[in-house]
Scaffold this motif. Structure first.
Motif, PDB file in Angstrom:
ATOM      1  N   ILE A 172       0.827  -1.210   0.000  1.00  0.00           N
ATOM      2  CA  ILE A 172       0.000   0.000   0.000  1.00  0.00           C
ATOM      3  C   ILE A 172       0.861   1.259   0.000  1.00  0.00           C
ATOM      4  N   GLY A 173       1.819   1.318   0.913  1.00  0.00           N
ATOM      5  CA  GLY A 173       2.632   2.521   1.049  1.00  0.00           C
ATOM      6  C   GLY A 173       4.107   2.199   1.204  1.00  0.00           C
ATOM      7  N   PHE A 174       4.865   3.187   1.659  1.00  0.00           N
ATOM      8  CA  PHE A 174       6.310   3.038   1.781  1.00  0.00           C
ATOM      9  C   PHE A 174       6.757   2.757   3.215  1.00  0.00           C
ATOM     10  N   GLY A 175       5.801   2.546   4.116  1.00  0.00           N
ATOM     11  CA  GLY A 175       6.124   2.340   5.520  1.00  0.00           C
ATOM     12  C   GLY A 175       7.118   1.205   5.732  1.00  0.00           C
ATOM     13  N   ASN A 176       8.008   1.396   6.713  1.00  0.00           N
ATOM     14  CA  ASN A 176       9.052   0.405   6.962  1.00  0.00           C
ATOM     15  C   ASN A 176       9.600   0.658   8.370  1.00  0.00           C
ATOM     16  N   ASP A 177       9.309  -0.240   9.299  1.00  0.00           N
ATOM     17  CA  ASP A 177       9.721  -0.032  10.688  1.00  0.00           C
ATOM     18  C   ASP A 177      11.235   0.002  10.849  1.00  0.00           C
ATOM     19  N   ALA A 178      11.944  -0.831  10.089  1.00  0.00           N
ATOM     20  CA  ALA A 178      13.406  -0.854  10.189  1.00  0.00           C
ATOM     21  C   ALA A 178      14.000   0.467   9.719  1.00  0.00           C
ATOM     22  N   LYS A 179      13.459   1.004   8.619  1.00  0.00           N
ATOM     23  CA  LYS A 179      13.922   2.294   8.104  1.00  0.00           C
ATOM     24  C   LYS A 179      13.585   3.408   9.090  1.00  0.00           C
ATOM     25  N   ALA A 180      12.415   3.308   9.707  1.00  0.00           N
ATOM     26  CA  ALA A 180      12.013   4.309  10.710  1.00  0.00           C
ATOM     27  C   ALA A 180      13.013   4.326  11.863  1.00  0.00           C
ATOM     28  N   ARG A 181      13.382   3.149  12.361  1.00  0.00           N
ATOM     29  CA  ARG A 181      14.333   3.071  13.471  1.00  0.00           C
ATOM     30  C   ARG A 181      15.692   3.623  13.069  1.00  0.00           C
ATOM     31  N   GLU A 182      16.128   3.323  11.846  1.00  0.00           N
ATOM     32  CA  GLU A 182      17.416   3.828  11.353  1.00  0.00           C
ATOM     33  C   GLU A 182      17.435   5.359  11.329  1.00  0.00           C
TER      34      GLU A 182
END
Length: 199
Positions: A172-182
């Motif tokens: 659906i979107g570009f969400g990414n928990d690992a990228k958010a944490r980085e």
């Protein structure tokens, strides 16, 4: 007494820095006076250099004032407007922010606030129609990082990390928990005192 006077003069700009525009205004007045004196004395290169130094804080003040106005309007919408009225208010503010970023295209701060406002607009609007706004916010924040990753104490990293966390992931979107944490870790490295808002 001489030691106290010397220490006071050395730290004068630190004392003034707490008052919006005071240090920059004093620098503009001081270098403006130096420029005039050098010009009257016939030292044109020195006069030109002092004039340029006098103009620098004035240019900076314009950006700071515009960004501060965006921040204040955003706070008014987020904390004082009824939830039902927020989407329309953010839409109007986003148009204002687009004008500010166009006037200061070489500065990261207006780009960061444009991204923050678009992200807030997306959150208030909700639904799949908000994904386009979230993508535009992501692009603005990424562009701000190319201009100055340290601007506003690394706020582009914090806001971009929040976007990656809140937006739905693939497909659906570009969400990414690992990228958010980085990204949030990068924000924390730049501004360790902001640990509470990042963790």
């Amino acid at each position: 007494l001489l030691v106290v006077a010397t220490a006071w003069m050395i730290n004068l700009y630190n004392f003034m820095d707490g008052y919006d525009g005071l240090a920059g205004g004093m620098a503009a007045i001081g270098f403006g006076a130096y420029s005039a004196a050098a010009g009257l004395a016939g030292h044109l290169p020195l006069a030109s250099m002092c004039a340029a130094l006098a103009a620098a804080p004035l240019a900076r003040a314009g950006v700071d004032e515009d960004v501060h106005a965006l921040q204040q309007q955003w706070e008014q919408i987020k904390y004082r407007k009824a939830v039902a009225d927020q989407a329309k208010a953010y839409e109007t503010l986003a148009a204002t922010a687009a004008g500010v970023r166009a006037r200061h295209a070489d500065r990261a701060e207006p780009e960061i606030w444009y991204g923050i406002i678009l992200a807030s607009y997306a959150g208030a609007k909700g639904g799949l129609g908000a994904l386009g706004l979230a993508k535009d916010a992501k692009a603005a924040l990424e562009h701000a990082l190319t201009l100055d990753p340290k601007a506003l104490q690394g706020s582009a990293y914090t806001s971009l990390g929040s976007l990656y966390y809140q937006v739905p992931g693939w497909p659906i979107g570009f969400g990414n928990d690992a990228k958010a944490r980085e990204l949030l870790d990068q924000a924390l490295a730049l501004n360790p005192e902001d640990r509470k808002s990042v963790v």
